[in-house]
Design an enzyme around this catalytic site. Structure first.
Site, PDB file in Angstrom:
ATOM      1  CB  VAL A   1      32.661   8.261  14.715  1.00  0.00           C
ATOM      2  CG1 VAL A   1      33.595   9.304  15.327  1.00  0.00           C
ATOM      3  CG2 VAL A   1      33.471   7.217  13.964  1.00  0.00           C
ATOM      4  N   PRO A   2      30.106   9.384  16.234  1.00  0.00           N
ATOM      5  CG  PRO A   2      28.766  10.708  14.843  1.00  0.00           C
ATOM      6  CD  PRO A   2      29.495   9.402  14.881  1.00  0.00           C
ATOM      7  CB  THR A   3      27.061   6.830  19.368  1.00  0.00           C
ATOM      8  OG1 THR A   3      25.950   7.187  18.541  1.00  0.00           O
ATOM      9  CG2 THR A   3      26.540   6.218  20.659  1.00  0.00           C
TER      10      THR A   3
ATOM     11  CD  GLU B   1      34.298  -1.913  14.421  1.00  0.00           C
ATOM     12  OE1 GLU B   1      34.371  -0.917  13.657  1.00  0.00           O
ATOM     13  OE2 GLU B   1      33.468  -2.805  14.298  1.00  0.00           O
TER      14      GLU B   1
ATOM     15  CB  CYS C   1      32.647  -2.470  10.703  1.00  0.00           C
ATOM     16  SG  CYS C   1      31.320  -2.433  11.903  1.00  0.00           S
TER      17      CYS C   1
ATOM     18  CB  SER D   1      38.416 -10.554  10.360  1.00  0.00           C
ATOM     19  OG  SER D   1      37.236 -10.176  11.023  1.00  0.00           O
TER      20      SER D   1
END
Length: 563
Positions: free
Chosen positions: A288-290, A314, A348, A513
């Site tokens: 997320v930070p990147t 993602e 993930c 998935s």
């Protein structure tokens, strides 16, 4: 094999009334199916081939260049990729591209863009279909072995990733791209309307993670399939397998300048691509930070871009299993063990938090602890009985160890099993189950990305309140599962958790998935939810153009009301 739909082509020709030039764009029907997952049983051909490939990699260090255009470029900034389960083995020696080389790669890509974009989609698709055939056949063992040794995957985890999923991405994306050509606007005489699915104007930056070889191939491959040119920055800790995928694409006929293979320092790559006026997209999987930082860089440079860049990301999750008292305990235990601990929790979609009803918890707990003792953690290249191996690198090992220290020191947390760490040979972490009395403890809120499962036990009668807790506890919204046999509860859970997961499972684990079956992605802090593996994903990498052609004079410029 491409099966031309002559009837559909004739229908389109008749509707549009202009045969010239349309056959090139007539819709094709590509029949594809998910790649079978091989079993690798004793004595099977696939097992023998894989063991041979693993033997060839033992003790070997592969030298990997930057590839700009058709030229291998070796820079002085040399790095190494170590095997997670034996960090004394440097599996790859590679070099970083600097800003000058990245600018050169951008120029080479842009020079090739127009010709590639003008190729019929069927021609571009053939490259990826050929690559899928190579992965399915002669190159399968090589890519699996490099994924196992370089990224610490077991046989089955490498197989479902670097073979089955990557093959599916290439084949299904080709199918979706060709079907997209058939999505055309309505034509009303005396005019015909058509839609061209152009590539974006500029270059796409693809930034891929370590945990799935298939994701790297898709982040670079999907935009390229749709007529774009790409700068691919692979993960340092997946370099060996990523380069193998790149070479397979080239072997399959991908022209030299379409995908530039440019390992680079993250900030250097990000600064360079986001400062280029020609950036038209970022295809990202990572933290997320990147992703937030890249988004901010794009915003800061917005006035210099020739087009608004497409941002697809993602970013992981804090995925849940919610168990109702009507659940089947066997399904809960099996699904949770697989989801939480396969690949050391480094997916993930891995289950990281479990909500169990008080009435079932003694039974679930007993079964989990019993089965946990049978999980083997080790060297997957030498022992095919290994369930998972070491975590990816020293940084990840240190982060997980801090979470385990938190679990030992917090009065609200109890370690029920596991948690031992040893990085003397590889970055090994035992599977760990932690029970919490506080559902808002950070261990229930933040992504760990390791083999640590946090459990909160709730009063049976408070299941609705607990469902709301599941929804509100974290900032993520990637995957989640509900286990229940009560249909009313399933309906309530589906409604209350509508935005808690982009991939929502009922009586199944939160991982696994399959391309074409469960397109993948989530919203909130988990990303932009563009659903790779589904038919809409390829549209993301196009800039459609509508063409209206009128067959006859326009007539008087005056409107009837003016008479």
């Amino acid at each position: 094999m491409l099966l031309r739909s002559a009837a559909l082509c004739r229908a389109l020709l008749a509707r549009r009334g202009r045969a010239a030039g349309l056959c090139r764009r007539c819709v094709s029907s590509l029949q594809v199916a998910n790649e079978p997952v091989l079993a690798f049983t004793q004595g099977s051909p696939e097992r023998d081939a894989l063991q041979k490939a693993l033997k060839e990699l033992k003790g070997r260090t592969e030298a990997i260049p930057c590839v700009v255009g058709d030229e291998e470029v070796w820079t002085s900034d040399v790095r190494y990729q170590a095997s997670p389960f034996n960090h004394g083995h440097k599996v790859a020696k590679f070099c970083y591209a600097d800003k000058a080389l990245l600018h050169r790669a951008i120029g080479a890509a842009l020079a090739a863009r127009k010709e590639w974009d003008l190729k019929p989609v069927a021609d571009r698709a053939q490259v990826f279909l050929k690559a899928a055939d190579l992965l399915s056949g002669p190159r399968r063992a090589e890519v699996l072995a490099k994924t196992m040794v370089g990224q610490g995957k077991t046989v089955i985890q490498a197989e479902i990733d670097a073979a089955a999923e990557l093959i599916d991405f290439f084949r299904f994306n080709a199918k979706f791209a060709m079907e997209l050509e058939g999505e055309q606007p309505l034509s009303v005489p005396p005019s015909t309307n058509s839609m061209l699915y152009r590539g974006l104007e500029g270059f796409v930056a693809a930034i891929s993670p370590f945990n799935f070889t298939a994701i790297g191939g898709n982040l670079a491959g999907a935009p390229a399939l749709m007529g774009n040119v790409v700068l691919w920055k692979p993960s340092d800790t997946a370099m060996l397998a990523s380069y193998a995928v790149y070479r397979i694409l080239r072997e399959a006929g991908l022209p030299p300048n379409i995908i530039q293979f440019v390992p680079a320092d993250g900030p250097t790559f990000g600064d360079t691509v986001t400062s280029s006026e020609h950036l038209c997209g970022i295809n990202f999987t990572g933290s997320v930070p990147t992703f937030k930082h890249l988004w901010k860089q794009v915003a800061q440079n917005l006035d210099r871009f020739r087009t608004f860049p497409r941002l697809a990301g993602e970013c992981g999750g804090k995925n849940f299993h919610f168990v109702h008292r009507s659940a089947d305990v066997d399904s809960v235990v099996s699904g949770t063990l697989r989801s939480a601990f396969e690949y050391g929790g480094q997916k993930c979609s891995a289950c990281s938090r479990l909500y169990a009803p008080r009435s079932l918890w003694p039974q679930i707990k007993g079964r989990l602890l019993e089965e946990l003792g049978g999980i083997k953690v080790g060297n997957p290249a030498e022992d095919f009985g290994t369930f998972f191996s070491a975590v990816i690198d020293a940084k990840s090992f240190g982060r997980i160890r801090k979470w385990l220290e938190h679990a030992r020191s917090s009065p609200s947390l109890t370690i029920l099993a596991g948690g031992h760490c040893d990085d003397s040979v590889g970055y090994f972490v035992e599977p760990c189950i932690v029970e919490t009395k506080d559902p808002q403890d950070p261990i229930m809120k933040e992504e760990i990305f390791g083999p640590v499962l946090a459990v909160y036990v709730y009063p049976d009668e408070e299941y609705k309140e607990t469902l709301r807790l599941v929804d509100s506890t974290t900032s993520y919204g990637l995957t989640g599962a509900v286990f229940a046999q009560d249909k009313d509860v399933l309906r309530e859970a589906t409604e209350l958790l509508r935005h808690a997961a982009g991939n929502f499972y009922i009586n199944d684990k939160s991982t696994g998935s399959v391309v074409g079956q469960q397109p993948f992605g989530g919203a909130r802090a988990s990303g932009t939810n563009d659903k790779p593996g589904g038919p809409h994903y390829v549209l993301r990498w196009t800039s459609p153009q509508v063409i209206k052609e009128t067959h006859g004079p326009l007539g008087d410029w005056r409107y009837p009301y003016m008479q």
